[in-house]
Design a protein around this motif. Structure first.
Motif, PDB file in Angstrom:
ATOM      1  N   THR A  20       6.892 -10.736  19.327  1.00  0.00           N
ATOM      2  CA  THR A  20       7.034  -9.330  18.952  1.00  0.00           C
ATOM      3  C   THR A  20       5.720  -8.553  19.019  1.00  0.00           C
ATOM      4  OG1 THR A  20       6.743  -9.831  16.627  1.00  0.00           O
ATOM      5  CG2 THR A  20       9.007  -9.739  17.445  1.00  0.00           C
ATOM      6  N   ALA A  21       4.595  -9.273  19.132  1.00  0.00           N
ATOM      7  CA  ALA A  21       3.298  -8.601  19.203  1.00  0.00           C
ATOM      8  C   ALA A  21       3.313  -7.607  20.370  1.00  0.00           C
ATOM      9  CB  ALA A  21       2.188  -9.630  19.387  1.00  0.00           C
ATOM     10  N   PRO A  22       2.742  -6.438  20.195  1.00  0.00           N
ATOM     11  CA  PRO A  22       1.823  -6.023  19.137  1.00  0.00           C
ATOM     12  C   PRO A  22       2.507  -5.481  17.879  1.00  0.00           C
ATOM     13  CG  PRO A  22       1.971  -4.264  20.720  1.00  0.00           C
ATOM     14  CD  PRO A  22       2.842  -5.404  21.239  1.00  0.00           C
ATOM     15  N   GLU A  23       3.839  -5.491  17.840  1.00  0.00           N
ATOM     16  CA  GLU A  23       4.543  -5.053  16.627  1.00  0.00           C
ATOM     17  C   GLU A  23       4.611  -6.200  15.624  1.00  0.00           C
ATOM     18  OE1 GLU A  23       8.356  -3.470  17.698  1.00  0.00           O
ATOM     19  OE2 GLU A  23       7.464  -1.696  18.633  1.00  0.00           O
ATOM     20  N   GLU A  24       4.811  -5.848  14.363  1.00  0.00           N
ATOM     21  CA  GLU A  24       4.985  -6.857  13.331  1.00  0.00           C
ATOM     22  C   GLU A  24       6.404  -7.410  13.391  1.00  0.00           C
ATOM     23  OE1 GLU A  24       3.796  -6.021   9.334  1.00  0.00           O
ATOM     24  OE2 GLU A  24       1.935  -5.055   9.962  1.00  0.00           O
ATOM     25  N   CYS A  25       6.516  -8.726  13.290  1.00  0.00           N
ATOM     26  CA  CYS A  25       7.834  -9.344  13.146  1.00  0.00           C
ATOM     27  C   CYS A  25       8.128  -9.458  11.658  1.00  0.00           C
ATOM     28  CB  CYS A  25       7.878 -10.718  13.814  1.00  0.00           C
ATOM     29  SG  CYS A  25       6.916 -12.007  12.984  1.00  0.00           S
ATOM     30  N   CYS A  26       9.380  -9.713  11.327  1.00  0.00           N
ATOM     31  CA  CYS A  26       9.726  -9.920   9.929  1.00  0.00           C
ATOM     32  C   CYS A  26      11.052 -10.661   9.840  1.00  0.00           C
ATOM     33  CB  CYS A  26       9.791  -8.609   9.155  1.00  0.00           C
ATOM     34  SG  CYS A  26      11.017  -7.429   9.734  1.00  0.00           S
ATOM     35  N   GLY A  27      11.303 -11.217   8.676  1.00  0.00           N
ATOM     36  CA  GLY A  27      12.552 -11.936   8.471  1.00  0.00           C
ATOM     37  C   GLY A  27      12.576 -12.622   7.122  1.00  0.00           C
ATOM     38  N   LEU A  28      13.492 -13.559   7.008  1.00  0.00           N
ATOM     39  CA  LEU A  28      13.774 -14.218   5.740  1.00  0.00           C
ATOM     40  C   LEU A  28      13.449 -15.702   5.806  1.00  0.00           C
ATOM     41  CD1 LEU A  28      17.247 -12.542   5.288  1.00  0.00           C
ATOM     42  CD2 LEU A  28      15.069 -11.786   4.351  1.00  0.00           C
ATOM     43  N   LEU A  29      13.025 -16.248   4.687  1.00  0.00           N
ATOM     44  CA  LEU A  29      12.787 -17.681   4.537  1.00  0.00           C
ATOM     45  C   LEU A  29      13.962 -18.248   3.765  1.00  0.00           C
ATOM     46  CD1 LEU A  29       9.020 -17.512   3.504  1.00  0.00           C
ATOM     47  CD2 LEU A  29       9.959 -17.990   5.790  1.00  0.00           C
ATOM     48  N   LEU A  30      14.624 -19.232   4.344  1.00  0.00           N
ATOM     49  CA  LEU A  30      15.837 -19.797   3.755  1.00  0.00           C
ATOM     50  C   LEU A  30      15.626 -21.246   3.362  1.00  0.00           C
ATOM     51  CD1 LEU A  30      18.404 -18.363   6.336  1.00  0.00           C
ATOM     52  CD2 LEU A  30      17.645 -17.330   4.183  1.00  0.00           C
ATOM     53  N   GLY A  31      16.221 -21.645   2.263  1.00  0.00           N
ATOM     54  CA  GLY A  31      16.114 -23.028   1.816  1.00  0.00           C
ATOM     55  C   GLY A  31      16.617 -23.160   0.398  1.00  0.00           C
ATOM     56  N   PRO A  47       9.507   2.698  10.658  1.00  0.00           N
ATOM     57  CA  PRO A  47       9.208   3.703  11.680  1.00  0.00           C
ATOM     58  C   PRO A  47       7.823   3.513  12.301  1.00  0.00           C
ATOM     59  CG  PRO A  47       9.189   4.690   9.476  1.00  0.00           C
ATOM     60  CD  PRO A  47       9.649   3.267   9.322  1.00  0.00           C
ATOM     61  N   ARG A  48       7.016   2.627  11.716  1.00  0.00           N
ATOM     62  CA  ARG A  48       5.663   2.345  12.224  1.00  0.00           C
ATOM     63  C   ARG A  48       5.478   0.835  12.408  1.00  0.00           C
ATOM     64  NH1 ARG A  48       1.691   5.048   8.265  1.00  0.00           N
ATOM     65  NH2 ARG A  48       0.234   4.670   9.964  1.00  0.00           N
ATOM     66  N   PRO A  49       6.260   0.208  13.302  1.00  0.00           N
ATOM     67  CA  PRO A  49       6.262  -1.262  13.404  1.00  0.00           C
ATOM     68  C   PRO A  49       4.954  -1.879  13.908  1.00  0.00           C
ATOM     69  CG  PRO A  49       7.504  -0.310  15.197  1.00  0.00           C
ATOM     70  CD  PRO A  49       7.153   0.825  14.278  1.00  0.00           C
ATOM     71  N   LEU A  50       4.045  -1.066  14.424  1.00  0.00           N
ATOM     72  CA  LEU A  50       2.755  -1.617  14.841  1.00  0.00           C
ATOM     73  C   LEU A  50       1.880  -1.967  13.636  1.00  0.00           C
ATOM     74  CD1 LEU A  50       1.885   0.716  17.853  1.00  0.00           C
ATOM     75  CD2 LEU A  50       2.626  -1.673  17.951  1.00  0.00           C
ATOM     76  N   ILE A  51       2.155  -1.325  12.494  1.00  0.00           N
ATOM     77  CA  ILE A  51       1.291  -1.554  11.326  1.00  0.00           C
ATOM     78  C   ILE A  51       2.060  -1.794  10.035  1.00  0.00           C
ATOM     79  CG2 ILE A  51      -0.685  -0.306  12.279  1.00  0.00           C
ATOM     80  CD1 ILE A  51       0.150   2.082  10.466  1.00  0.00           C
ATOM     81  N   ARG A  52       3.389  -1.777  10.083  1.00  0.00           N
ATOM     82  CA  ARG A  52       4.200  -1.979   8.886  1.00  0.00           C
ATOM     83  C   ARG A  52       5.444  -2.787   9.241  1.00  0.00           C
ATOM     84  NH1 ARG A  52       0.278  -0.013   6.870  1.00  0.00           N
ATOM     85  NH2 ARG A  52       0.047   1.938   5.753  1.00  0.00           N
ATOM     86  N   PHE A  53       6.049  -3.355   8.220  1.00  0.00           N
ATOM     87  CA  PHE A  53       7.336  -4.012   8.440  1.00  0.00           C
ATOM     88  C   PHE A  53       8.302  -3.586   7.359  1.00  0.00           C
ATOM     89  CE2 PHE A  53       5.876  -6.819   5.140  1.00  0.00           C
ATOM     90  CZ  PHE A  53       7.013  -7.350   4.572  1.00  0.00           C
ATOM     91  N   GLU A  54       9.558  -3.570   7.727  1.00  0.00           N
ATOM     92  CA  GLU A  54      10.645  -3.314   6.794  1.00  0.00           C
ATOM     93  C   GLU A  54      11.837  -4.119   7.294  1.00  0.00           C
ATOM     94  OE1 GLU A  54      13.401   0.407   5.327  1.00  0.00           O
ATOM     95  OE2 GLU A  54      11.359   0.841   6.018  1.00  0.00           O
ATOM     96  N   ILE A  55      12.243  -5.097   6.519  1.00  0.00           N
ATOM     97  CA  ILE A  55      13.346  -5.973   6.915  1.00  0.00           C
ATOM     98  C   ILE A  55      14.638  -5.180   6.946  1.00  0.00           C
ATOM     99  CG2 ILE A  55      14.699  -8.000   6.228  1.00  0.00           C
ATOM    100  CD1 ILE A  55      12.081  -9.121   4.997  1.00  0.00           C
ATOM    101  N   ASP A  56      15.391  -5.356   8.015  1.00  0.00           N
ATOM    102  CA  ASP A  56      16.681  -4.685   8.158  1.00  0.00           C
ATOM    103  C   ASP A  56      17.540  -5.006   6.931  1.00  0.00           C
ATOM    104  OD1 ASP A  56      19.195  -3.757   8.859  1.00  0.00           O
ATOM    105  OD2 ASP A  56      19.220  -4.732  10.811  1.00  0.00           O
ATOM    106  N   PRO A  57      17.932  -3.993   6.155  1.00  0.00           N
ATOM    107  CA  PRO A  57      18.723  -4.247   4.940  1.00  0.00           C
ATOM    108  C   PRO A  57      20.033  -4.981   5.222  1.00  0.00           C
ATOM    109  CG  PRO A  57      17.966  -1.973   4.991  1.00  0.00           C
ATOM    110  CD  PRO A  57      17.626  -2.575   6.318  1.00  0.00           C
ATOM    111  N   ALA A  58      20.631  -4.759   6.385  1.00  0.00           N
ATOM    112  CA  ALA A  58      21.891  -5.443   6.707  1.00  0.00           C
ATOM    113  C   ALA A  58      21.669  -6.953   6.804  1.00  0.00           C
ATOM    114  CB  ALA A  58      22.477  -4.898   8.005  1.00  0.00           C
TER     115      ALA A  58
END
Length: 131
Positions: A20-31, A47-58
């Motif tokens: 995903t670089a240069p954008e930030e990736c994001c997700g969940l840790l499961l266990g 709205p600013r994925p190059l410097i922020r992340f927001e996990i898709d609420p869905a």
């Protein structure tokens, strides 16, 4: 606190960050408990994925629903710092809630784990556990 992490989860984290670089990736840790069995990628809806992340609420809601149905628990979150280090940024610290969830931060081909505590982020040691 030490945690156990599967090599598959580590591989997913590293691949997502690289892909995903240069954008930030994001997700969940499961266990469960102190063990991360998998990392589930989620869309970064910032709205600013190059410097922020927001996990898709869905994705977050679906994972919690699956956990209530007997699936793996959401024990934390992950994101990358494409041009930084695998440590909580000032923005990460502003969003700390003290909920004791585990955060993985990926940067420079490394993964570091942190616990979101009432006293801020605490560094966690981890061991690979595929058993």
């Amino acid at each position: 606190m030490d945690i156990a992490v599967t090599s598959g989860a580590i591989a997913t984290l590293l691949a997502e960050a690289a892909g995903t670089a240069p954008e930030e990736c994001c997700g969940l840790l499961l266990g469960a408990g102190g063990r991360i069995d998998s990392a589930m990628p989620a869309r970064n809806v910032s709205p600013r994925p190059l410097i922020r992340f927001e996990i898709d609420p869905a994705a977050l809601l679906a994972a919690h629903k699956a956990a209530r149905g007997g699936g793996p628990q959401v024990i934390g979150y992950y994101h990358s710092h494409p041009t930084g280090h695998p440590v909580p940024s000032p923005t990460d610290c502003e969003h700390s809630t003290g909920d004791l969830r585990i955060w993985a931060i990926i940067a420079g081909g490394q993964v570091a784990f942190w616990q979101d505590s009432e006293d801020g982020f605490l560094r966690l040691c981890y061991r690979l556990d595929d058993g």
